[in-house]
Write a protein that holds these residues in place. Structure first.
Motif, mmCIF file in Angstrom:
data_model
loop_
_atom_site.group_PDB
_atom_site.id
_atom_site.type_symbol
_atom_site.label_atom_id
_atom_site.label_comp_id
_atom_site.label_asym_id
_atom_site.label_seq_id
_atom_site.Cartn_x
_atom_site.Cartn_y
_atom_site.Cartn_z
ATOM 1 N N ARG A 68 5.248 -14.147 -15.440
ATOM 2 C CA ARG A 68 5.174 -12.958 -14.572
ATOM 3 C C ARG A 68 5.748 -13.261 -13.190
ATOM 4 O O ARG A 68 6.369 -12.405 -12.569
ATOM 5 N N LYS A 164 4.566 -8.428 -8.719
ATOM 6 C CA LYS A 164 3.309 -8.758 -8.028
ATOM 7 C C LYS A 164 3.687 -9.283 -6.643
ATOM 8 O O LYS A 164 3.800 -10.490 -6.426
ATOM 9 N N TYR A 168 0.000 -6.124 -0.535
ATOM 10 C CA TYR A 168 -1.207 -5.577 -1.163
ATOM 11 C C TYR A 168 -2.019 -4.702 -0.204
ATOM 12 O O TYR A 168 -3.175 -4.387 -0.478
ATOM 13 N N GLU A 197 -3.263 1.324 -13.327
ATOM 14 C CA GLU A 197 -4.022 0.056 -13.288
ATOM 15 C C GLU A 197 -4.961 0.126 -12.099
ATOM 16 O O GLU A 197 -4.912 1.077 -11.315
ATOM 17 N N GLY A 198 -5.823 -0.875 -11.953
ATOM 18 C CA GLY A 198 -6.629 -0.983 -10.746
ATOM 19 C C GLY A 198 -5.808 -1.676 -9.665
ATOM 20 O O GLY A 198 -4.731 -2.224 -9.947
ATOM 21 N N PRO A 199 -6.287 -1.689 -8.417
ATOM 22 C CA PRO A 199 -5.549 -2.384 -7.346
ATOM 23 C C PRO A 199 -5.457 -3.895 -7.590
ATOM 24 O O PRO A 199 -4.558 -4.543 -7.077
ATOM 25 N N THR A 200 -6.401 -4.452 -8.357
ATOM 26 C CA THR A 200 -6.340 -5.891 -8.665
ATOM 27 C C THR A 200 -6.700 -6.139 -10.129
ATOM 28 O O THR A 200 -7.179 -7.221 -10.471
ATOM 29 N N SER A 201 -6.477 -5.172 -10.984
ATOM 30 C CA SER A 201 -6.918 -5.339 -12.380
ATOM 31 C C SER A 201 -6.137 -4.427 -13.319
ATOM 32 O O SER A 201 -5.496 -3.477 -12.875
ATOM 33 N N SER A 202 -6.230 -4.733 -14.618
ATOM 34 C CA SER A 202 -5.674 -3.860 -15.658
ATOM 35 C C SER A 202 -6.803 -3.017 -16.230
ATOM 36 O O SER A 202 -7.977 -3.395 -16.162
ATOM 37 N N LEU A 221 1.624 -4.000 -13.660
ATOM 38 C CA LEU A 221 1.734 -5.396 -14.084
ATOM 39 C C LEU A 221 1.269 -5.542 -15.532
ATOM 40 O O LEU A 221 0.378 -4.813 -15.976
ATOM 41 N N GLY A 223 -0.964 -7.446 -17.436
ATOM 42 C CA GLY A 223 -2.099 -8.305 -17.097
ATOM 43 C C GLY A 223 -2.263 -9.461 -18.076
ATOM 44 O O GLY A 223 -2.226 -9.263 -19.295
ATOM 45 N N THR A 224 -2.461 -10.652 -17.544
ATOM 46 C CA THR A 224 -2.660 -11.803 -18.425
ATOM 47 C C THR A 224 -4.047 -11.731 -19.094
ATOM 48 O O THR A 224 -4.207 -12.148 -20.235
ATOM 49 N N THR A 225 -5.030 -11.195 -18.367
ATOM 50 C CA THR A 225 -6.385 -11.096 -18.935
ATOM 51 C C THR A 225 -6.410 -10.019 -20.023
ATOM 52 O O THR A 225 -7.033 -10.201 -21.081
ATOM 53 N N SER A 260 -9.300 -8.759 -15.065
ATOM 54 C CA SER A 260 -8.406 -9.537 -14.191
ATOM 55 C C SER A 260 -8.789 -11.010 -14.264
ATOM 56 O O SER A 260 -9.883 -11.357 -14.717
ATOM 57 N N SER A 261 -7.880 -11.845 -13.764
ATOM 58 C CA SER A 261 -7.972 -13.288 -14.013
ATOM 59 C C SER A 261 -9.256 -13.948 -13.527
ATOM 60 O O SER A 261 -9.782 -14.823 -14.199
HETATM 61 N N1 PLP Z 1 -2.773 -5.231 -11.839
HETATM 62 C C1 PLP Z 1 -2.776 -5.610 -10.546
HETATM 63 C C2 PLP Z 1 -2.186 -4.704 -9.519
HETATM 64 C C3 PLP Z 1 -3.308 -6.857 -10.165
HETATM 65 O O1 PLP Z 1 -3.289 -7.237 -8.884
HETATM 66 C C4 PLP Z 1 -3.860 -7.685 -11.159
HETATM 67 C C5 PLP Z 1 -4.424 -8.997 -10.820
HETATM 68 O O2 PLP Z 1 -4.535 -9.372 -9.688
HETATM 69 C C6 PLP Z 1 -3.868 -7.246 -12.485
HETATM 70 C C7 PLP Z 1 -3.308 -6.017 -12.799
HETATM 71 C C8 PLP Z 1 -4.488 -8.078 -13.574
HETATM 72 O O3 PLP Z 1 -3.689 -9.175 -13.854
HETATM 73 P P1 PLP Z 1 -4.294 -10.549 -14.400
HETATM 74 O O4 PLP Z 1 -5.158 -10.198 -15.559
HETATM 75 O O5 PLP Z 1 -3.104 -11.313 -14.804
HETATM 76 O O6 PLP Z 1 -5.069 -11.158 -13.285
#
Ligand code: PLP
Length: 296
Positions: A68, A164, A168, A197-202, A221, A223-225, A260-261
């Motif tokens: 990514r 990414k 932010y 998506e969320g601001p820091t998550s899928s 994004l 998401g890896t999780t 999220s991770s």
């Molecule tokens: N979407 C956004 C905007 C993010 O910032 C993140 C993680 O920080 C994710 C999705 C989830 O990604 P991951 O599961 O790789 O942490």
């Protein structure tokens, strides 16, 4: 070794034939000044990053995070990162940080110093916040308009959707808006009502017996999780699907998670002020499986 742990990295070109990168790593005191004032990451948020989790000495999903990072660099016209160097930097850090508990390892590639010759890169490891309560009790979520229609990534690539980036500020503002409205987190929607998506998550939801996440078409994004959760679900005989999801479909889902991770899987327990169904047992199972990962 103590935390935080910080490593400055001299980025190697992607086509470098070097195999030993140790002399491109410089351990520094995390409390000491390290970046120049003209650094474009700080002046313009002009750079990209990844945050991965290290659980009991195991860095999680190293390859998806590096892929990514490479994808983000391509979208942003940054010099393409050398995957072997980043792999080595992560391994170098993991060898030097505590081998127990949950840690967050952030790695950054910036455009560098204004008019300078090279990108800047660093890696920074800290202990993760304690997310046990939120993993157990879930989050109240609001939906917010991200202000773009579906298809924006293809129509306006200069908006860097799907990268990414270090910019932010909007993501953090969306979390503050959630707090102002008595909630904990946000799900972004396109202007025309599709889940992003969320601001820091899928976002993953369960509807009609299937687990669905919005297709990572370019505007969000991958998401890896989310990928790990889908792997787990598939191995356990569940159906998973990437596709467009409307907000109405989200509202009528029988469960939804933000994943999220570092925080891992948290259940949505309220959506826009309305109670939302949640599957606490599955949330526990998903988090246990995420914490048990030992591969990369
Ligand atoms: N979407 C956004 C905007 C993010 O910032 C993140 C993680 O920080 C994710 C999705 C989830 O990604 P991951 O599961 O790789 O942490």
């Amino acid at each position: 070794m103590t935390l935080p742990f910080t490593l400055l990295i001299d980025p190697e070109p992607a086509d470098s034939t070097r195999t030993d990168f140790v002399d491109t790593f410089h351990e520094i005191d995390s409390g000491a000044p390290a970046l120049r004032v003209a650094e474009l990451s700080t002046q313009r948020g002009d750079g990209i990053f990844e945050t991965l989790s290290v659980v009991n000495g195991h860095p999680q999903e190293v390859e998806p995070h590096i892929s990514r990072l490479v994808n983000s660099a391509q979208i942003c016209d940054l010099p393409v990162p050398n995957p072997a160097q980043w792999r080595a930097a992560i391994a170098y850090a993991v060898d030097r940080i505590p081998g127990e508990g949950e840690l967050a390892l952030k790695f950054v590639l910036s455009r560098g110093v204004e008019h300078g010759p090279a990108p800047t890169a660093w890696l920074h490891a800290t202990r993760a916040a304690d997310f046990s309560a939120v993993r157990e009790h879930g989050v109240k979520v609001i939906t917010l308009d991200r202000g773009y229609p579906r298809g924006v990534a293809e129509e306006a690539p200069w908006l860097l959707m799907g990268a990414k980036t270090l910019s932010y500020a909007i993501n953090m503002a969306a979390l503050r808006e959630a707090k102002r409205r008595g909630a904990d987190d946000t799900i972004f929607l396109t202007h025309d009502g599709y889940v992003m998506e969320g601001p820091t998550s899928s976002v993953i939801l369960r509807t009609d017996g299937r687990y669905v996440t919005p297709a990572p078409s370019g505007a969000i994004l991958h998401g890896t999780t989310q990928q790990s959760v889908f792997e787990y679900l598939t191995e356990h005989g569940e159906s998973v699907e990437y596709r467009d999801v409307t907000v109405d479909e989200l509202r009528s889902a029988d469960a939804a998670w933000l994943v999220s991770s570092v925080r891992l899987a948290v259940a949505v327990t309220a959506l826009d002020g309305v109670e939302f169904p949640h599957d606490d047992e599955l949330t526990r199972t998903l988090n246990a499986s995420l914490l048990a990962r030992t591969g990369s």
